[in-house]
Write an enzyme that holds these catalytic residues in place. Structure first.
Site, PDB file in Angstrom:
ATOM      1  N   GLY A  25       0.784  -1.222   0.000  1.00  0.00           N
ATOM      2  CA  GLY A  25       0.000   0.000   0.000  1.00  0.00           C
ATOM      3  C   GLY A  25       0.815   1.270   0.000  1.00  0.00           C
ATOM      4  N   ASP A 132      -8.431   6.636   1.926  1.00  0.00           N
ATOM      5  CA  ASP A 132      -7.356   7.298   2.675  1.00  0.00           C
ATOM      6  C   ASP A 132      -6.662   8.345   1.810  1.00  0.00           C
ATOM      7  OD1 ASP A 132      -6.535   5.069   1.113  1.00  0.00           O
ATOM      8  OD2 ASP A 132      -4.560   5.102   2.060  1.00  0.00           O
ATOM      9  N   ASP A 133      -6.063   9.332   2.474  1.00  0.00           N
ATOM     10  CA  ASP A 133      -5.225  10.353   1.824  1.00  0.00           C
ATOM     11  C   ASP A 133      -5.955  11.080   0.704  1.00  0.00           C
ATOM     12  OD1 ASP A 133      -3.385   9.319   3.573  1.00  0.00           O
ATOM     13  OD2 ASP A 133      -2.238   8.235   2.056  1.00  0.00           O
ATOM     14  N   ASP A 243       8.087   5.020   2.470  1.00  0.00           N
ATOM     15  CA  ASP A 243       7.825   5.786   1.256  1.00  0.00           C
ATOM     16  C   ASP A 243       7.831   7.288   1.488  1.00  0.00           C
ATOM     17  OD1 ASP A 243       5.500   5.717   2.740  1.00  0.00           O
ATOM     18  OD2 ASP A 243       4.177   5.158   1.085  1.00  0.00           O
TER      19      ASP A 243
END
Length: 698
Positions: A25, A132-133, A243
């Site tokens: 992810g 998300d995000d 990341d």
């Protein structure tokens, strides 16, 4: 929900199986199909059961979620789903439509269903919707149709879940997926309460813990969010994710999650490093953690630096993982494995290596020529060191901490390198210990570079090159502090090579911000300028006087003529010259910014201002020193270096000790000498009020 669908959610033991495994992810280059197949083999071997397909930069997962897969892409996904089933791994296909979906538009919902139906035709039976995000502001059309963002997400998720005939595993990732995102908090979050109340009970919810990257996840925090969500969450764990920072890699064990959590969770999925091969430790230790309560165990008496889990020891899990990983490093049957020279193949295999024309006549160096380079094998200690250097987001490994602590001590006590014999010996001993630790990093790098499995090496290479270079700079700096090298080439040059500093544009931005370095183990003011220390000469008299006067005017001090005179005022004002070789100045890119001057015999200076001082002071401390540095010099290192060099010269002259006089109003220099360590306050008769005397023996 039908009785049949409820029944199919349970195992033969009557309970739903604990979801455990890996979520792909992260942001960045997705893993290859071959790497994912390798992951399934490892999960099956280690007892994990789930893989969540959610690579952020697979454009048909997120950016172009409406687009159907092409025949070529479909063939790859079908093979991946089949490979997962073959290894008893549940592949959950995730899609992230939240960037631009209009929740109230039936055509958008139909496009989402069509995409998931296509993946279902590939043989996938488990799905996930991720929100998300993304931005939380709804478009005008959605604001008219839904009372809140949560209601919009829940409505679409429930509809898709029913359309897919209520899959046995269906995950939902909320936009507020950690406690830090909840307004005002978890228990009072209207968003979470809506999700908990309105989302169908067969849908599981992903949660990252207190933060996006959570240091610790407590039982109490999970009980709190479970009560709001009305179900146990599935942890999407970012503890090994990298990341967000291209300079970090995490090779430490899964930790700071008590095994008491397991019965209170629906599952745990780790979202690890972007690089596939270095995730061996992250996934291996998670598997050990998941099995710990079932296996049981005694309390680990070796763990004394953290709360102990009676079922799971992070250090033991790490050693187990590194031991298995060592075998992977030495494997030559991986794709991209090194073509080993014959002598190395003989060590790794009982079979006779393939012979070539060159092998019939191997090169043998002649007398006086360099011997053949022979690769040393990688060791378990090398991997333990590697893990320590790239441990976890909130902590370094024990060896890395020790190296930082030694470097900090060597910097702070650099005066000891030129002090009394005992102090110098102690400093040199610790400098040698630090050098040995640096050498271990270099040797680890060399053995890693020679490991047969090149796939792992290539994923690690940028990181181990970077740490080797950083350690090399620190090693050279310590040698310079000990007088064994010249710093100008790497550390004190105003035009250094690009490999001599770190960060690029991102680093410059961070150094300009107030929070830079607040997570560092040691928080010193960053050195933002290059300083040059050189001997004092007669032409420096005017600049020394200017600095002296500037320091007297600063901070609203009482004018010099109204302050008690110091023995060294004559040195600073230029009325007296320092003893031969007993003067140093420091310059930055603006000009002279400080000085350190001394008299090997301070009696004439005391007589000049008619200061009556007891003979015992001059007997023990015959020399006197003055140090001043302008406030723009935030780094104390240049002043410390000047003092160390000055004391070395004074000691060479035969002096037994040095003292300095400080006005109590000069808080900056009082603080400097107090932290220097070698100078101590002494009681002296005849010293005016407001003046403090500090001294050190040589």
């Amino acid at each position: 929900m039908s009785t049949a669908s409820s029944a199919k959610r349970k195992t033969s033991s009557g309970t739903r199986r604990f979801i455990s495994g890996v979520v792909e992810g992260f942001y960045g280059r997705p893993w290859t199909m071959g790497q994912r197949t390798e992951l399934f083999k490892r999960e099956q071997k280690w007892g994990l059961n789930t893989y969540l397909y959610a690579p952020k930069d697979d454009y048909k997962h997120r950016m172009y979620w409406r687009d159907l897969y092409s025949p070529e892409e479909a063939e790859q996904l079908i093979a991946l789903i089949s490979a997962a089933k073959q290894h008893n791994v549940e592949l959950i296909y995730a899609i992230s439509p939240g960037l631009d979906i209009t929740f109230s538009n039936p055509k958008e919902v139909a496009a989402l269903k069509r995409k998931l139906d296509q993946v279902k035709e590939f043989g996938c039976r488990s799905f996930s919707l991720l929100f998300d995000d993304i931005e939380t502001e709804m478009c005008p059309a959605d604001k008219e149709a839904f009372s809140s963002f949560a209601h919009a997400q829940v409505a679409v998720t429930n509809e898709v879940y029913k359309h897919l005939e209520e899959p046995e595993t269906f995950l939902f990732c909320p936009t507020d997926y950690c406690a830090a995102f909840c307004t005002p908090n978890v228990t009072q979050s209207s968003y979470l309460h809506t999700v908990g109340e309105k989302l169908l009970p067969g849908i599981d919810i992903l949660w990252t813990g207190p933060k996006v990257v959570s240091h610790k996840i407590s039982v109490e925090s999970i009980e709190e969010v479970s009560s709001v969500l009305k179900r146990a969450p599935v942890i999407w764990d970012n503890i090994h994710a990298n990341d967000y920072d291209p300079q970090r890699l995490f090779l430490g064990p899964y930790k700071d999650r008590p095994t008491e959590l397991i019965p209170k969770l629906r599952g745990v999925l780790t979202n690890p490093n972007c690089e596939f091969y270095p995730n061996f430790v992250a996934i291996h230790t998670l598997a050990t953690w998941c099995k710990a309560p079932a296996v049981g165990g005694s309390r680990d008496v070796e763990m004394a630096d953290e709360e102990q889990d009676p079922c799971y020891s992070p250090q033991k899990a790490l050693t187990l993982a590194l031991s298995d990983w060592l075998q992977e490093f030495m494997s030559t049957d991986q794709p991209g494995g090194i073509s080993c020279p014959a002598r190395l193949k003989k060590e790794l295999s009982d079979e006779e290596p393939m012979q070539t024309d060159m092998a019939d006549n191997p090169y043998v160096p002649g007398p006086g020529e360099n011997p053949l380079y022979t690769a040393e094998p990688l060791t378990l200690d090398d991997l333990k060191l590697l893990s320590d250097l790239f441990y976890l987001p909130y902590e370094h490994g024990s060896t890395a901490q020790a190296m930082l602590q030694e470097l900090d001590w060597l910097k702070s006590n650099s005066h000891a390198a030129v002090s009394e014999m005992d102090e110098t010996a102690a400093w040199c001993s610790r400098a040698q210990q630090f050098d040995n630790m640096c050498d271990a990093v270099v040797q680890m790098f060399n053995r890693l570079s020679n490991a047969p499995n090149r796939n792992i090496l290539y994923d690690l290479y940028n990181y181990i090159c970077d740490i080797k270079s950083g350690v090399g700079l620190a090693r050279a700096y310590v040698k310079t502090l000990g007088g064994q090298g010249q710093p100008s080439a790497q550390l004190m040059n105003d035009d250094p090579e690009p490999w001599g500093f770190r960060g690029g544009l991102s680093g410059e931005f961070q150094r300009m911000l107030p929070g830079h370095g607040n997570r560092d183990l040691f928080r010193h003011p960053p050195m933002t300028a290059v300083y040059c220390i050189r001997p004092y000469c007669s032409k420096d008299k005017t600049e020394v006087q200017r600095i002296f006067e500037a320091m007297q005017r600063g901070d609203g001090r009482t004018p010099l003529m109204m302050q008690p005179p110091l023995i060294t005022d004559g040195l600073s004002s230029g009325e007296m010259s320092p003893s031969p070789q007993c003067g140093f100045v420091v310059e930055d890119d603006v000009g002279m910014c400080g000085y350190a001057l001394a008299l090997t015999d301070g009696k004439p200076a005391a007589a000049m201002i008619q200061r009556a001082i007891s003979a015992s002071l001059f007997e023990d401390f015959p020399s006197v020193v003055i140090v001043q540095v302008l406030p723009r010099v935030a780094d104390p290192s240049p002043a410390k270096r000047m003092v160390a060099q000055l004391l070395s010269v004074i000691r060479s002259s035969g002096s037994r000790g040095v003292f300095c006089e400080l006005r109590q109003s000069d808080r900056r220099m009082l603080d400097f000498f107090s932290k220097l360590g070698s100078f101590k306050p002494v009681q002296v008769e005849g010293v005016p009020d407001g003046v403090l005397v500090m001294a050190t023996s040589l």
